[in-house]
Design an enzyme around this catalytic site. Structure first.
Site, mmCIF file in Angstrom:
data_model
loop_
_atom_site.group_PDB
_atom_site.id
_atom_site.type_symbol
_atom_site.label_atom_id
_atom_site.label_comp_id
_atom_site.label_asym_id
_atom_site.label_seq_id
_atom_site.Cartn_x
_atom_site.Cartn_y
_atom_site.Cartn_z
ATOM 1 N N CYS A 138 -35.657 -48.920 5.319
ATOM 2 C CA CYS A 138 -35.564 -49.557 3.988
ATOM 3 C C CYS A 138 -36.882 -49.241 3.283
ATOM 4 O O CYS A 138 -37.775 -50.081 3.221
ATOM 5 C CB CYS A 138 -35.389 -51.059 4.130
ATOM 6 S SG CYS A 138 -33.947 -51.548 5.086
ATOM 7 N N ALA A 197 -37.987 -47.855 0.060
ATOM 8 C CA ALA A 197 -38.454 -47.839 -1.335
ATOM 9 C C ALA A 197 -39.183 -49.129 -1.709
ATOM 10 O O ALA A 197 -38.826 -50.192 -1.204
ATOM 11 C CB ALA A 197 -37.257 -47.652 -2.264
ATOM 12 N N PRO A 198 -40.212 -49.066 -2.570
ATOM 13 C CA PRO A 198 -40.677 -47.861 -3.274
ATOM 14 C C PRO A 198 -41.572 -46.941 -2.440
ATOM 15 O O PRO A 198 -41.984 -45.902 -2.929
ATOM 16 C CB PRO A 198 -41.444 -48.436 -4.475
ATOM 17 C CG PRO A 198 -41.921 -49.773 -4.002
ATOM 18 C CD PRO A 198 -40.878 -50.293 -3.059
ATOM 19 N N GLY A 199 -41.885 -47.305 -1.210
ATOM 20 C CA GLY A 199 -42.499 -46.312 -0.325
ATOM 21 C C GLY A 199 -43.883 -46.641 0.193
ATOM 22 O O GLY A 199 -44.465 -45.832 0.927
ATOM 23 N N LYS A 203 -45.130 -48.461 2.547
ATOM 24 C CA LYS A 203 -45.357 -48.365 3.999
ATOM 25 C C LYS A 203 -45.110 -46.943 4.476
ATOM 26 O O LYS A 203 -45.808 -46.453 5.367
ATOM 27 C CB LYS A 203 -44.497 -49.387 4.739
ATOM 28 C CG LYS A 203 -44.909 -50.799 4.389
ATOM 29 C CD LYS A 203 -44.147 -51.846 5.135
ATOM 30 C CE LYS A 203 -44.374 -53.204 4.474
ATOM 31 N NZ LYS A 203 -43.765 -53.322 3.123
ATOM 32 N N ASP A 225 -33.218 -45.366 1.757
ATOM 33 C CA ASP A 225 -33.018 -46.598 0.992
ATOM 34 C C ASP A 225 -31.579 -46.586 0.484
ATOM 35 O O ASP A 225 -30.951 -45.520 0.376
ATOM 36 C CB ASP A 225 -34.013 -46.745 -0.165
ATOM 37 C CG ASP A 225 -34.242 -48.215 -0.519
ATOM 38 O OD1 ASP A 225 -35.170 -48.834 0.032
ATOM 39 O OD2 ASP A 225 -33.465 -48.756 -1.337
ATOM 40 N N ASP A 247 -27.229 -46.267 3.816
ATOM 41 C CA ASP A 247 -27.109 -47.693 4.134
ATOM 42 C C ASP A 247 -27.572 -47.918 5.567
ATOM 43 O O ASP A 247 -26.939 -47.432 6.516
ATOM 44 C CB ASP A 247 -25.636 -48.114 3.968
ATOM 45 C CG ASP A 247 -25.431 -49.606 4.196
ATOM 46 O OD1 ASP A 247 -26.342 -50.258 4.756
ATOM 47 O OD2 ASP A 247 -24.357 -50.111 3.822
ATOM 48 N N CYS A 271 -41.196 -59.927 3.674
ATOM 49 C CA CYS A 271 -42.263 -60.579 2.895
ATOM 50 C C CYS A 271 -41.797 -61.976 2.518
ATOM 51 O O CYS A 271 -42.012 -62.435 1.403
ATOM 52 C CB CYS A 271 -42.646 -59.747 1.667
ATOM 53 S SG CYS A 271 -41.325 -59.509 0.494
HETATM 54 C C1 SAM Z 1 -38.701 -55.032 1.154
HETATM 55 S S1 SAM Z 1 -38.080 -53.671 0.298
HETATM 56 C C2 SAM Z 1 -38.853 -52.328 1.129
HETATM 57 C C3 SAM Z 1 -40.286 -52.097 0.730
HETATM 58 C C4 SAM Z 1 -40.842 -50.815 1.301
HETATM 59 N N1 SAM Z 1 -40.733 -50.747 2.737
HETATM 60 C C5 SAM Z 1 -42.269 -50.579 0.906
HETATM 61 O O1 SAM Z 1 -43.179 -50.845 1.680
HETATM 62 O O2 SAM Z 1 -42.490 -50.115 -0.221
HETATM 63 C C6 SAM Z 1 -36.448 -53.561 0.901
HETATM 64 C C7 SAM Z 1 -35.717 -52.328 0.466
HETATM 65 O O3 SAM Z 1 -34.466 -52.314 1.157
HETATM 66 C C8 SAM Z 1 -33.525 -51.672 0.348
HETATM 67 N N2 SAM Z 1 -32.210 -52.004 0.909
HETATM 68 C C9 SAM Z 1 -31.437 -53.086 0.683
HETATM 69 N N3 SAM Z 1 -30.311 -53.019 1.430
HETATM 70 C C10 SAM Z 1 -30.383 -51.878 2.145
HETATM 71 C C11 SAM Z 1 -29.520 -51.225 3.069
HETATM 72 N N4 SAM Z 1 -28.367 -51.774 3.436
HETATM 73 N N5 SAM Z 1 -29.895 -50.037 3.572
HETATM 74 C C12 SAM Z 1 -31.073 -49.467 3.214
HETATM 75 N N6 SAM Z 1 -31.929 -50.024 2.332
HETATM 76 C C13 SAM Z 1 -31.589 -51.216 1.809
HETATM 77 C C14 SAM Z 1 -33.832 -52.181 -1.028
HETATM 78 O O4 SAM Z 1 -33.340 -51.284 -2.002
HETATM 79 C C15 SAM Z 1 -35.368 -52.245 -1.011
HETATM 80 O O5 SAM Z 1 -35.907 -51.079 -1.553
#
Ligand code: SAM
EC number: 2.1.1.176
Length: 426
Positions: A259, A261-263, A265, A283, A310, A379
């Site tokens: 997961c 985005a926005p990237g 980590k 993502d 997904d 978070c």
């Molecule tokens: C907490 S954010 C991630 C932040 C990211 N790791 C960072 O450090 O920038 C969670 C992310 O999970 C994505 N997301 C939600 N459901 C998802 C799924 N089923 N599969 C993959 N990504 C998913 C969202 O679009 C969102 O970008």
């Protein structure tokens, strides 16, 4: 500042609709009203201050307004809320100006007939010495008013984390959030980055742990600096940097960021890997995956491939990984001070999150090689989305062990609230 107050009021009214993001709303309205940087800063301070303290403000207004707040038009409601915010929380605005400007505002918003009412409510509050009325007998109810936090969340924090941590979390949910950067260690050391930032007028100091973390002082918009355009850093809270560190990725390994985005980590992980190996960043939506690809290009990180997928659906084409990060979608109660609107979402709207989070964790774990490390993070500060998800995973999936887990409630450093669990496939 007339236009600044109008922009702040319009932004507040827009936040009453579902699904609005505070930063996007205020930026768009400041631009639309053509505000100068000074007026834009005032509009943002007034808008965020009111949004952040809304429960306290509404508690006061419930005592002083003859009509229920819900029966007022949005413009009158916004004018009153901003009036109380200026009276209580904005030192730079004197009491007389707070009242008279609120009266002018409600007129300019097309509700001249309510100007006497707005004047009367704010003056009555002023006459009583701006005292916040007590909330009633319950401890949680009083804390809810003191910290402008929904009572259900206060109760949850008290029950789950105890009084001391809950008070710290409530205090940490208010006020300006610190800005941390992650030096792009492929291009620059943290010390050299601080020198470079100083040359551009930004004061910053190395702030390990973890290595590479830099704390920024002051209120400069760091993303406008040329050091940013040159890919010398990305903006990332210290807790997120510690989370990427916990994954422990080494140069040459294969890492899945499920997961991404926005990237933030993804970038920290790739930099730690010295840009050697492979980071597969996924993502749910292509547009969000594109953000990761764009950031990686700016930072000169070439081992990242970003694509839509997904994380709850197993994709055998991805292959096997040495390490997997599941930084799952969550309720976000660890970052309330960055996005105050988060605390106003109805509790029902987050009830399905643990199931989604479990599915992502369970599916992603299948990509891990034996001996590999899996990090699950959020978070948010709710056991249902943190410890309970990890417990369920361990109970239902043999062959995995818990190495460590940590909840950041801001006790050690001024970080966002964050949860990280490190697991290992035996
Ligand atoms: C907490 S954010 C991630 C932040 C990211 N790791 C960072 O450090 O920038 C969670 C992310 O999970 C994505 N997301 C939600 N459901 C998802 C799924 N089923 N599969 C993959 N990504 C998913 C969202 O679009 C969102 O970008």
């Amino acid at each position: 500042m007339k236009d600044a107050r109008t922009a702040a009021a319009q932004a507040l009214m827009r936040m009453e609709g579902a699904g609005a993001y505070s930063n996007l709303v205020i930026d768009a309205l400041s631009a639309k009203n053509g505000l100068s940087p000074r007026d834009g800063a005032f509009a943002a301070a007034l808008f965020y201050g009111t949004l952040e303290r809304m429960l306290t403000i509404d508690h006061i207004l419930a005592r002083y307004s003859a009509k229920p707040l819900s029966a007022l038009t949005p413009a009158v409601r916004a004018s009153l809320r901003m009036g109380v915010c200026q009276l209580l929380y904005m030192d730079g605005v004197d009491d007389y100006a707070a009242v008279s400007e609120s009266v002018n505002l409600v007129k300019s918003l097309g509700c001249a007939r309510a100007s006497g009412f707005v004047n009367g409510v704010l003056r009555a509050f002023l006459r009583d010495g701006k005292a916040v009325p007590p909330a009633g007998s319950s401890r949680a109810g009083q804390l809810a008013v003191d910290y402008s936090c929904p009572a259900w969340l206060v109760e949850e924090w008290l029950a789950s984390y105890g009084e001391e941590a809950a008070l710290r979390m409530l205090a940490g949910s208010l006020g300006k959030a610190p800005v941390y950067l992650r030096a792009n260690t492929l291009r620059i050391t943290p010390e050299a980055l601080c020198e470079r930032l100083a040359a551009e007028g930004a004061e910053a100091v190395p702030a390990a742990p973890p290595d590479g973390c830099v704390a920024v002082r002051g209120r400069l918009a760091v993303e406008t600096l040329s050091a940013f355009a040159e890919g010398l850093f990305h903006v990332q809270d210290r807790a997120s940097q510690l989370c990427a560190e916990a994954l422990g990725a080494l140069p040459g390994e294969r890492v899945l960021d499920a997961c991404a985005a926005p990237g933030g980590k993804t970038f920290t992980i790739a930099e730690r890997m010295e840009n050697r190996g492979e980071v597969v960043a996924r993502d749910l939506h292509q547009k969000r995956a594109d953000l990761v690809a764009k950031g990686a290009r700016r930072l000169g990180v070439s081992i990242v491939t970003a694509s839509a997928g997904d994380a709850g659906v197993y994709d055998p084409a991805l292959g096997e990984f040495d390490r997997v990060l599941c930084d799952v979608p969550c309720s976000g109660f660890g970052v309330i001070r960055r996005k105050p609107e988060i605390k106003y979402k109805p509790p029902e709207s987050i009830q399905n999150l643990p199931e989604i989070q479990y599915k992502i964790l369970q599916t992603s774990s299948q990509y891990l090689r034996s001996g590999g490390r899996l990090v699950y993070s959020t978070c948010t500060l709710l056991p249902a989305e943190n410890e309970r998800v990890v417990e369920r995973f361990l109970a239902e999936n043999g062959g995995f062990g818990l190495i460590s887990q940590e909840t950041h409630t801001g006790e050690r450093e001024d970080t966002d609230g964050f949860f990280t669990a490190c697991l290992e496939r035996r």
